[in-house]
Enzyme design. Structure first.
Site, PDB file in Angstrom:
ATOM      1  CD  GLU A  32      -2.642  -1.300   2.288  1.00  0.00           C
ATOM      2  OE1 GLU A  32      -2.436  -0.559   3.392  1.00  0.00           O
ATOM      3  OE2 GLU A  32      -3.665  -2.114   2.606  1.00  0.00           O
TER       4      GLU A  32
ATOM      5  CB  CYS B 236      -3.600  -7.445  -4.543  1.00  0.00           C
ATOM      6  SG  CYS B 236      -5.094  -6.486  -4.419  1.00  0.00           S
TER       7      CYS B 236
ATOM      8  CD  GLU C  49      -4.620 -12.076  -4.143  1.00  0.00           C
ATOM      9  OE1 GLU C  49      -4.055 -11.039  -3.885  1.00  0.00           O
ATOM     10  OE2 GLU C  49      -5.793 -12.418  -3.791  1.00  0.00           O
TER      11      GLU C  49
ATOM     12  CB  CYS D  90      -6.233 -10.432  -8.170  1.00  0.00           C
ATOM     13  SG  CYS D  90      -5.099  -9.445  -7.008  1.00  0.00           S
TER      14      CYS D  90
HETATM   15  N1  THU Z   1      -5.708  -7.389  -0.682  1.00  0.00           N
HETATM   16  C1  THU Z   1      -4.770  -8.303  -1.455  1.00  0.00           C
HETATM   17  O1  THU Z   1      -3.700  -8.100  -1.226  1.00  0.00           O
HETATM   18  N2  THU Z   1      -5.634  -9.357  -2.112  1.00  0.00           N
HETATM   19  C2  THU Z   1      -6.604  -9.700  -1.974  1.00  0.00           C
HETATM   20  O2  THU Z   1      -7.058 -10.727  -2.271  1.00  0.00           O
HETATM   21  C3  THU Z   1      -7.564  -8.735  -1.438  1.00  0.00           C
HETATM   22  C4  THU Z   1      -7.036  -7.482  -0.724  1.00  0.00           C
HETATM   23  C5  THU Z   1      -5.085  -6.137  -0.082  1.00  0.00           C
HETATM   24  C6  THU Z   1      -5.467  -4.874  -0.995  1.00  0.00           C
HETATM   25  C7  THU Z   1      -5.290  -4.110   0.463  1.00  0.00           C
HETATM   26  O3  THU Z   1      -3.718  -3.681   0.789  1.00  0.00           O
HETATM   27  C8  THU Z   1      -5.588  -4.711   1.491  1.00  0.00           C
HETATM   28  O4  THU Z   1      -5.580  -6.094   1.114  1.00  0.00           O
HETATM   29  C9  THU Z   1      -7.196  -4.203   2.192  1.00  0.00           C
HETATM   30  O5  THU Z   1      -8.123  -4.407   0.950  1.00  0.00           O
END
Ligand code: THU
Length: 132
Positions: free
Chosen positions: A44, A53, A55, A97
């Site tokens: 982030e 994300c 993935e 993703c």
């Molecule tokens: N996030 C992921 O990394 N993968 C997912 O499958 C769902 C969401 C992250 C994005 C963000 O940094 C945090 O989770 C909250 O949404």
């Protein structure tokens, strides 16, 4: 094939390195291709919408290591801050993703930590857009 529990355990372990100072929602992902594993975490930044994300981070790491697109065989995702028993929607890959998985890992078995099922991308993203 890497055992399901082993890959999920790796995803949980890498999730400890997530960079999520805003959401504090740690996610780890591990992908397998050619018997090797590649890992990713969510990252982030201050402009929240540009968050990456776990993935996509893992898939990008695999591509950077020279993995051939579409040769990914397994993917594991772990959202380690989700309470046990929380609904599946709290821990499945987001829409962006899913599109990455459809393009780069269309044949992969997808494991979601905390859920017993083996998912395919057709389960998660039916009628996915794609031109090859
Ligand atoms: N996030 C992921 O990394 N993968 C997912 O499958 C769902 C969401 C992250 C994005 C963000 O940094 C945090 O989770 C909250 O949404």
């Amino acid at each position: 094939m890497i055992p399901r529990e082993e890959l999920l355990s790796l995803a949980r372990e890498v999730a400890l390195k997530a960079h999520c100072p805003y959401s504090h929602f740690r996610v780890g992902a591990a992908v397998v291709a050619g018997g090797k594993t590649y890992i990713g975490v969510n990252v982030e930044i201050s402009s929240y919408g540009l968050t990456l994300c776990a993935e996509r981070s893992a898939l990008a790491a695999a591509m950077a290591a020279g993995v051939v697109a579409r040769s990914v065989t397994q993917v594991a995702v772990a959202c380690i801050d989700v309470p046990q028993g929380a609904p599946i929607q709290d821990r499945t890959p987001c829409g962006a993703c899913r599109q990455w998985l459809a393009d780069l890992a269309p044949h992969a078995i997808i494991y979601v930590d905390g859920d017993m099922r083996d998912f395919t991308i057709e389960d998660l993203l039916p009628y996915a857009f794609g031109h090859h």
